[in-house]
Enzyme design. Sequence first.
Site, PDB file in Angstrom:
ATOM      1  N   ASP A 133     -53.130 -21.894  -5.959  1.00  0.00           N
ATOM      2  CA  ASP A 133     -52.778 -21.171  -6.932  1.00  0.00           C
ATOM      3  C   ASP A 133     -54.464 -21.582  -8.108  1.00  0.00           C
ATOM      4  O   ASP A 133     -54.574 -22.381  -8.183  1.00  0.00           O
ATOM      5  CB  ASP A 133     -51.327 -21.529  -7.886  1.00  0.00           C
ATOM      6  CG  ASP A 133     -50.072 -21.612  -6.821  1.00  0.00           C
ATOM      7  OD1 ASP A 133     -50.194 -21.321  -5.855  1.00  0.00           O
ATOM      8  OD2 ASP A 133     -49.604 -21.792  -7.787  1.00  0.00           O
ATOM      9  N   ASP A 142     -42.973 -25.116  -5.083  1.00  0.00           N
ATOM     10  CA  ASP A 142     -42.907 -23.672  -3.819  1.00  0.00           C
ATOM     11  C   ASP A 142     -44.038 -23.934  -3.394  1.00  0.00           C
ATOM     12  O   ASP A 142     -44.439 -23.269  -2.044  1.00  0.00           O
ATOM     13  CB  ASP A 142     -43.263 -22.923  -5.159  1.00  0.00           C
ATOM     14  CG  ASP A 142     -44.081 -22.634  -5.584  1.00  0.00           C
ATOM     15  OD1 ASP A 142     -44.697 -23.390  -6.429  1.00  0.00           O
ATOM     16  OD2 ASP A 142     -45.121 -21.781  -5.968  1.00  0.00           O
TER      17      ASP A 142
END
EC number: 3.1.26.11
Length: 311
Positions: free
Chosen positions: A211, A67
């Site tokens: 992240d 992603d």
Amino acid sequence: MEIYFLGTNAGIPTVQRNVTSVVLRLLEERRSFWMFDCGEGTQHQILRSPLRLGKLEKLFITHLHGDHLFGLPGLLSSRGYQGGTAPLSVYGPPGLKAYLEISLSVSQSRIPYKLEVVEHEGGLLFEDEHFKVESALLEHRIDSYGYRVTEKDRPGSLNIELLKGYGLKPGPLYGVLKSGRDVTTEQGITIAAADVLSEPKRGRIVTVLGDTRPCGNSIPLAREADLLIHEATFAHELAKMAREYHHSTTVQAAEIAKEANARQLILTHFSSRYSSPEELGPLLDEARAIFPDTQLAEEFRLFPVERSRGN
């Protein structure tokens, strides 16, 4: 200097939001823009924006989850078809070069510009007279990196009226004074740069964290940042799930911003469980309770990177 979001979702796209991609627009500073992450569909998002791929100068990948990089091969290929001829540098963790070589060679994609792929494990990645980019490892399921972009201080402004009083007209000596050096006029008058030059304009700092769980490197990367972009995948009631999946909550992102003494926080990388503005509203409230100058990322919205007061 402005931030522009092309994707704000975590994991998978939804009807409302695409997966991760963040743009740092430097049109006044460099006549270009830089990109952080390139999730699937990013080039479609660009078609809906005022951006032009030919202006893309640097692209930074935080980590190699799909992603965050599945849109990269298509974007690199399209850049050539859309008239992009200037060199492009792509930075990311080890493995990025192999991913691109295989993707581009198997698809027989033609790249008609100089493409530099820089694999790194943190540290100083780029520096010139105007900017430097540093990176450090965060804490995720795979190696994930945060990026700190520092704009260097700019010289102060010349006091033109005072220079006229000295009888000095615009010309090369203005540039010498602007650089901070004293000059002597044809009339033998010495002009001290400090007397005619205002205080330097403080450079701005933008931090983009990939992240991550809360971790030690987040603070130095975000220290005194004018704008911190931090993932907030979950509301804080799901803190246990966030830790299991190596992500952060709204409260944790706000705590990082507060401890780092950042000036503004933008939350992004939202779980698809929060599909509407009404569902995202409580996330903003949670963060603002700790760090008031917080906003939620919105796709196709510009967020100016403001200078500190007095600069």
